[in-house]
Design a protein around this motif. Structure first.
Motif, PDB file in Angstrom:
ATOM      1  N   TYR A 287       0.841  -1.201   0.000  1.00  0.00           N
ATOM      2  CA  TYR A 287       0.000   0.000   0.000  1.00  0.00           C
ATOM      3  C   TYR A 287       0.873   1.246   0.000  1.00  0.00           C
ATOM      4  O   TYR A 287       0.631   2.192  -0.754  1.00  0.00           O
ATOM      5  CB  TYR A 287      -0.925   0.025   1.218  1.00  0.00           C
ATOM      6  CG  TYR A 287      -1.984  -1.050   1.227  1.00  0.00           C
ATOM      7  CD1 TYR A 287      -2.563  -1.501   0.052  1.00  0.00           C
ATOM      8  CD2 TYR A 287      -2.422  -1.603   2.427  1.00  0.00           C
ATOM      9  CE1 TYR A 287      -3.528  -2.485   0.061  1.00  0.00           C
ATOM     10  CE2 TYR A 287      -3.393  -2.584   2.453  1.00  0.00           C
ATOM     11  CZ  TYR A 287      -3.931  -3.027   1.266  1.00  0.00           C
ATOM     12  OH  TYR A 287      -4.896  -4.004   1.282  1.00  0.00           O
ATOM     13  N   TYR A 288       1.887   1.222   0.847  1.00  0.00           N
ATOM     14  CA  TYR A 288       2.770   2.386   0.937  1.00  0.00           C
ATOM     15  C   TYR A 288       3.602   2.544  -0.338  1.00  0.00           C
ATOM     16  O   TYR A 288       3.764   3.666  -0.848  1.00  0.00           O
ATOM     17  CB  TYR A 288       3.692   2.256   2.159  1.00  0.00           C
ATOM     18  CG  TYR A 288       3.019   2.675   3.445  1.00  0.00           C
ATOM     19  CD1 TYR A 288       3.037   3.997   3.858  1.00  0.00           C
ATOM     20  CD2 TYR A 288       2.359   1.740   4.239  1.00  0.00           C
ATOM     21  CE1 TYR A 288       2.409   4.391   5.046  1.00  0.00           C
ATOM     22  CE2 TYR A 288       1.723   2.108   5.414  1.00  0.00           C
ATOM     23  CZ  TYR A 288       1.758   3.437   5.811  1.00  0.00           C
ATOM     24  OH  TYR A 288       1.135   3.821   6.969  1.00  0.00           O
ATOM     25  N   GLY A 289       4.138   1.427  -0.855  1.00  0.00           N
ATOM     26  CA  GLY A 289       4.951   1.511  -2.069  1.00  0.00           C
ATOM     27  C   GLY A 289       4.157   2.017  -3.255  1.00  0.00           C
ATOM     28  O   GLY A 289       4.597   2.929  -3.976  1.00  0.00           O
ATOM     29  N   VAL A 290       2.970   1.443  -3.473  1.00  0.00           N
ATOM     30  CA  VAL A 290       2.130   1.853  -4.602  1.00  0.00           C
ATOM     31  C   VAL A 290       1.677   3.295  -4.436  1.00  0.00           C
ATOM     32  O   VAL A 290       1.696   4.090  -5.391  1.00  0.00           O
ATOM     33  CB  VAL A 290       0.914   0.907  -4.737  1.00  0.00           C
ATOM     34  CG1 VAL A 290      -0.100   1.465  -5.731  1.00  0.00           C
ATOM     35  CG2 VAL A 290       1.366  -0.479  -5.168  1.00  0.00           C
ATOM     36  N   SER A 291       1.286   3.672  -3.217  1.00  0.00           N
ATOM     37  CA  SER A 291       0.794   5.032  -2.990  1.00  0.00           C
ATOM     38  C   SER A 291       1.906   6.063  -3.135  1.00  0.00           C
ATOM     39  O   SER A 291       1.658   7.184  -3.599  1.00  0.00           O
ATOM     40  CB  SER A 291       0.146   5.135  -1.605  1.00  0.00           C
ATOM     41  OG  SER A 291       1.084   4.829  -0.581  1.00  0.00           O
ATOM     42  N   VAL A 292       3.159   5.708  -2.767  1.00  0.00           N
ATOM     43  CA  VAL A 292       4.281   6.636  -2.934  1.00  0.00           C
ATOM     44  C   VAL A 292       4.492   6.958  -4.408  1.00  0.00           C
ATOM     45  O   VAL A 292       4.629   8.127  -4.803  1.00  0.00           O
ATOM     46  CB  VAL A 292       5.577   6.047  -2.315  1.00  0.00           C
ATOM     47  CG1 VAL A 292       6.806   6.788  -2.815  1.00  0.00           C
ATOM     48  CG2 VAL A 292       5.521   6.129  -0.802  1.00  0.00           C
ATOM     49  N   VAL A 293       4.525   5.908  -5.254  1.00  0.00           N
ATOM     50  CA  VAL A 293       4.726   6.124  -6.689  1.00  0.00           C
ATOM     51  C   VAL A 293       3.533   6.866  -7.287  1.00  0.00           C
ATOM     52  O   VAL A 293       3.698   7.797  -8.097  1.00  0.00           O
ATOM     53  CB  VAL A 293       4.932   4.778  -7.410  1.00  0.00           C
ATOM     54  CG1 VAL A 293       5.106   4.993  -8.910  1.00  0.00           C
ATOM     55  CG2 VAL A 293       6.140   4.052  -6.845  1.00  0.00           C
TER      56      VAL A 293
END
Length: 338
Positions: free
Chosen positions: A16-22
């Motif tokens: 969730y964090y990785g996808v939302s950061v990008v």
């Protein structure tokens, strides 16, 4: 279920964090151009999120291509093992795995990009589903690095009269249903074509009849069918992600198959002819097996040779007589007659 739920939460939270950061990173770029709450900026953010993920997966894709190629080239040896140990399934399995180990081939490497993409796909699906439940700014909740304001903007971003988080099943606007159907068909077609591209261009004839080929043929039809049925429940943003990913795969496969095809395949022979034509045009010697292709090209350009008359015996020549009597003989005959 509580234990499994905790494991799923433990795995998915970093995604969730990785996808939302990008996603939010690209949104800041396109939001500065089209507006922070524009549907275009969020759509482009999803597209470039896909491109970023696929670029990061290039090393795995190269490994997948090499593994698939090795599997194809090993099919004749696998068939020999099947003939030799077909009566003993356990021994056949042992010998087959030993063959894979000796050649450094992992049968499961071809599935790695898809297996890694699926959690990312689910993470984006959950982000969009979370956004779809947001009714107002006050009720919006943050997810990953998306703030409540970002989540609300993501939920209410308009595209073709509907929202990115809309799906065919819950869309109230006809235009949104039409674009959802179009994207489902595009996702299904590109999924089928990427598999078909690999099988028709980069698989030797021997590999099209073994168990590995049967597995590939099953996936060729099963995967598109699964996406076609499940696609009507996918949010438009997820459909955009998967269709963009498939288009990337098609382009990537086209480049690899064209420039580095597996031996004894249609793509390999086409590359031989291209290399031979380039070498012939430059007047350079043709390396290796490409000489065969040069000979074919030269043969096509070579003018047709004049057909020589068949040899005849003396008796045949007497019977037929002279075909084109010379003028001198004609005049001599006329003088005799006079």
């Amino acid at each position: 279920m509580g234990f499994l739920g905790d494991i799923g939460h433990f795995i998915m939270t970093p995604l969730y964090y990785g996808v939302s950061v990008v996603l939010i990173g690209w949104h800041k770029v396109f939001g500065a151009i089209f507006g922070q709450h524009s549907g275009v900026s969020w759509v482009l953010s999803i597209v470039f999120l896909t491109l970023t993920i696929r670029a990061l997966l290039i090393p795995l894709f190269v490994k997948q291509i090499k593994s698939s190629r090795n599997m194809q080239l090993l099919q004749p040896k696998v068939k020999e093992l099947q003939k030799k140990y077909g009566h003993d399934r356990e021994r056949l399995t042992q010998e087959t795995m030993a063959l894979y180990k000796d050649t450094g081939t992992n049968p499961f490497s071809s599935c790695l990009p898809l297996l890694i993409q699926m959690p990312i796909f689910l993470a984006l699906f959950r982000l969009l589903s979370h956004a779809a439940k947001t009714k107002s700014l006050e009720s919006a909740k943050s997810i990953g690095v998306l703030s409540s304001a970002d989540a609300y903007s993501f939920a209410k971003a308009k595209i073709f009269g509907g929202t990115i988080s809309s799906s065919f099943m819950n869309a109230d606007v006809t235009e949104v249903k039409i674009i959802a159907v179009f994207l489902v068909l595009a996702m299904t077609a590109t999924t089928f074509l990427t598999q078909r591209q690999l099988m028709s261009k980069n698989m030797p004839a021997d590999a099209l009849s073994g168990p590995y080929a049967q597995q590939q043929k099953m996936l060729l039809y099963i995967l598109p069918l699964v996406f076609a049925v499940g696609g009507i429940a996918f949010p438009i943003g997820v459909l955009l992600y998967w269709t963009t990913s498939n288009l990337w795969t098609m382009g990537q496969q086209f480049y690899v198959i064209r420039n580095n095809p597996a031996p004894n395949t249609e793509a390999f022979r086409a590359k031989q002819k291209r290399d031979a034509a380039k070498a012939a045009a430059k007047g350079e010697p043709v390396p290796g097996t490409a000489a065969v292709a040069v000979e074919e090209i030269v043969e096509e350009r070579r003018p047709a040779q004049r057909q020589q008359p068949k040899k005849q015996s003396r008796q045949q020549r007497r019977t037929q007589g002279p075909k084109n009597p010379s003028p001198s003989s004609d005049s001599t005959d006329q003088g005799d007659n006079s």
